[in-house]
Design a protein around this motif. Structure first.
Motif, PDB file in Angstrom:
ATOM      1  N   ALA A  16       0.833  -1.212   0.000  1.00  0.00           N
ATOM      2  CA  ALA A  16       0.000   0.000   0.000  1.00  0.00           C
ATOM      3  C   ALA A  16       0.864   1.256   0.000  1.00  0.00           C
ATOM      4  N   ILE A  17       2.020   1.197   0.653  1.00  0.00           N
ATOM      5  CA  ILE A  17       2.936   2.343   0.644  1.00  0.00           C
ATOM      6  C   ILE A  17       3.290   2.704  -0.787  1.00  0.00           C
ATOM      7  N   GLU A  18       3.706   1.719  -1.561  1.00  0.00           N
ATOM      8  CA  GLU A  18       4.090   1.968  -2.952  1.00  0.00           C
ATOM      9  C   GLU A  18       2.900   2.411  -3.796  1.00  0.00           C
ATOM     10  N   SER A  19       1.765   1.763  -3.612  1.00  0.00           N
ATOM     11  CA  SER A  19       0.578   2.085  -4.399  1.00  0.00           C
ATOM     12  C   SER A  19       0.089   3.508  -4.125  1.00  0.00           C
ATOM     13  N   GLU A  20      -0.016   3.861  -2.852  1.00  0.00           N
ATOM     14  CA  GLU A  20      -0.496   5.193  -2.485  1.00  0.00           C
ATOM     15  C   GLU A  20       0.487   6.284  -2.915  1.00  0.00           C
ATOM     16  N   LEU A  21       1.769   5.999  -2.774  1.00  0.00           N
ATOM     17  CA  LEU A  21       2.772   6.984  -3.188  1.00  0.00           C
ATOM     18  C   LEU A  21       2.696   7.212  -4.693  1.00  0.00           C
ATOM     19  N   THR A  22       2.485   6.161  -5.449  1.00  0.00           N
ATOM     20  CA  THR A  22       2.344   6.298  -6.900  1.00  0.00           C
ATOM     21  C   THR A  22       1.134   7.155  -7.241  1.00  0.00           C
ATOM     22  N   THR A  23       0.032   6.956  -6.535  1.00  0.00           N
ATOM     23  CA  THR A  23      -1.160   7.784  -6.732  1.00  0.00           C
ATOM     24  C   THR A  23      -0.861   9.247  -6.443  1.00  0.00           C
ATOM     25  N   PHE A  24      -0.187   9.487  -5.333  1.00  0.00           N
ATOM     26  CA  PHE A  24       0.180  10.856  -4.966  1.00  0.00           C
ATOM     27  C   PHE A  24       1.030  11.498  -6.061  1.00  0.00           C
ATOM     28  N   LEU A  25       2.040  10.775  -6.528  1.00  0.00           N
ATOM     29  CA  LEU A  25       2.942  11.316  -7.547  1.00  0.00           C
ATOM     30  C   LEU A  25       2.191  11.633  -8.833  1.00  0.00           C
ATOM     31  N   ASN A  26       1.320  10.747  -9.246  1.00  0.00           N
ATOM     32  CA  ASN A  26       0.564  10.982 -10.480  1.00  0.00           C
ATOM     33  C   ASN A  26      -0.264  12.264 -10.401  1.00  0.00           C
ATOM     34  N   GLN A  27      -0.890  12.495  -9.264  1.00  0.00           N
ATOM     35  CA  GLN A  27      -1.739  13.677  -9.121  1.00  0.00           C
ATOM     36  C   GLN A  27      -0.910  14.960  -9.043  1.00  0.00           C
ATOM     37  N   VAL A  28       0.171  14.909  -8.305  1.00  0.00           N
ATOM     38  CA  VAL A  28       1.044  16.083  -8.182  1.00  0.00           C
ATOM     39  C   VAL A  28       1.717  16.395  -9.517  1.00  0.00           C
ATOM     40  N   GLU A  29       2.133  15.374 -10.217  1.00  0.00           N
ATOM     41  CA  GLU A  29       2.803  15.590 -11.501  1.00  0.00           C
ATOM     42  C   GLU A  29       1.838  16.093 -12.575  1.00  0.00           C
ATOM     43  N   THR A  30       0.591  15.707 -12.486  1.00  0.00           N
ATOM     44  CA  THR A  30      -0.424  16.256 -13.396  1.00  0.00           C
ATOM     45  C   THR A  30      -0.583  17.758 -13.160  1.00  0.00           C
ATOM     46  N   HIS A  31      -0.529  18.153 -11.900  1.00  0.00           N
ATOM     47  CA  HIS A  31      -0.657  19.574 -11.536  1.00  0.00           C
ATOM     48  C   HIS A  31       0.553  20.383 -11.994  1.00  0.00           C
ATOM     49  N   THR A  32       1.748  19.854 -11.752  1.00  0.00           N
ATOM     50  CA  THR A  32       2.969  20.623 -12.027  1.00  0.00           C
ATOM     51  C   THR A  32       3.494  20.441 -13.443  1.00  0.00           C
ATOM     52  N   GLY A  33       3.124  19.325 -14.076  1.00  0.00           N
ATOM     53  CA  GLY A  33       3.634  19.054 -15.414  1.00  0.00           C
ATOM     54  C   GLY A  33       5.063  18.560 -15.436  1.00  0.00           C
ATOM     55  N   LYS A  34       5.561  18.140 -14.272  1.00  0.00           N
ATOM     56  CA  LYS A  34       6.948  17.678 -14.183  1.00  0.00           C
ATOM     57  C   LYS A  34       7.044  16.467 -13.269  1.00  0.00           C
ATOM     58  N   ALA A  35       7.959  15.542 -13.607  1.00  0.00           N
ATOM     59  CA  ALA A  35       8.190  14.372 -12.764  1.00  0.00           C
ATOM     60  C   ALA A  35       8.811  14.807 -11.437  1.00  0.00           C
ATOM     61  N   ALA A  36       8.347  14.214 -10.363  1.00  0.00           N
ATOM     62  CA  ALA A  36       8.793  14.616  -9.021  1.00  0.00           C
ATOM     63  C   ALA A  36      10.145  14.015  -8.661  1.00  0.00           C
ATOM     64  N   LEU A  37      10.777  14.644  -7.700  1.00  0.00           N
ATOM     65  CA  LEU A  37      11.984  14.118  -7.052  1.00  0.00           C
ATOM     66  C   LEU A  37      11.569  13.410  -5.769  1.00  0.00           C
ATOM     67  N   LEU A  38      12.191  12.282  -5.493  1.00  0.00           N
ATOM     68  CA  LEU A  38      11.945  11.588  -4.232  1.00  0.00           C
ATOM     69  C   LEU A  38      13.094  11.885  -3.269  1.00  0.00           C
ATOM     70  N   LYS A  39      12.797  12.642  -2.226  1.00  0.00           N
ATOM     71  CA  LYS A  39      13.790  12.914  -1.191  1.00  0.00           C
ATOM     72  C   LYS A  39      13.699  11.792  -0.154  1.00  0.00           C
TER      73      LYS A  39
END
Length: 232
Positions: A149-172
């Motif tokens: 679920a950690i991986e699945s939820e994080l992927t969901t988060f990234l997809n939504q944020v990247e749709t907003h920003t138009g850029k692939a995120a960095l994982l800190k």
């Protein structure tokens, strides 16, 4: 009499040894708090800034060598950095490249966290890729969260944020989080790793950003800076 002289000599030697340790420790502390990677090797350097850093002198940040800044924007599903708007304006006024960071909470739904981030961070093509801090573990969540679920939820988060920003995120990703979830090998995004003084290698693949000193003393403010460099 000889025993007394011997005891005095031992005390002097002990005192000298303690003095050396104190001097060495003091120098080590000073060195760490003033150390930055060489500019000749790491040509692009910057900082991470949030409300915890207090009032920042942005001209001083620029003057000490920062080329970019990541500004703490949001955390979990509801928390927002109260200084984000002011810090964003100040950084832009100093002509620094600017990005925004979200502190991810594995205990909260991904869509609510993404909504929190996109509410705070403007849709702006000039901003750097968004960054997601992965440090908190799910071990203490009120409701059990599986590793899958950690991986699945994080992927969901990234997809939504990247749709907003138009850029692939960095994982800190911190060492603690990576050891627990091995996320660097599961999600294909550029990495931002953290380790004072020595280059990090805990993710198993190259990093893009590195927090090289999380307590750099400078003229930019009363609090120490989190100093970050870009991979050459």
């Amino acid at each position: 009499m000889a025993k007394r002289r011997g005891s005095r000599t031992q005390l002097r030697l002990l005192g000298a040894a303690l003095l050396i340790l104190l001097i060495g420790g003091g120098y080590g502390w000073w060195h760490l708090h003033h150390w930055r990677p060489e500019r000749a090797v790491f040509r692009v350097q910057g900082v991470e800034i949030g409300a915890e850093d207090g009032n920042v002198d942005w001209k001083a940040v620029k003057a000490v060598g920062a080329d970019f800044v990541y500004i703490d924007a949001s955390a979990s599903a509801f928390a927002r950095d109260p200084m984000f708007i002011d810090n964003l304006a100040g950084a832009r006024g100093a002509r620094l490249q600017v990005g925004a960071l979200h502190r991810y909470d594995p205990c909260q739904p991904a869509d609510k966290q993404a909504a929190n981030f996109v509410t705070v961070v403007p849709r702006d093509a000039t901003m750097l890729p968004p960054a997601v801090e992965l440090d908190r573990l799910a071990d203490d969540c009120p409701v059990k969260v599986s590793d899958a679920a950690i991986e699945s939820e994080l992927t969901t988060f990234l997809n939504q944020v990247e749709t907003h920003t138009g850029k692939a995120a960095l994982l800190k990703v911190t060492d603690l989080f990576e050891k627990r979830y091995h996320i660097a090998g599961r999600i294909d995004r550029n990495l931002w790793l953290v380790r004072n003084r020595f280059q990090p290698d805990y993710a198993g693949r190259p990093w893009t950003l590195w927090t090289a000193n999380d307590a750099l003393s400078s003229e930019a403010g009363a609090e120490d800076l989190r100093w970050v460099v870009l991979q050459p």
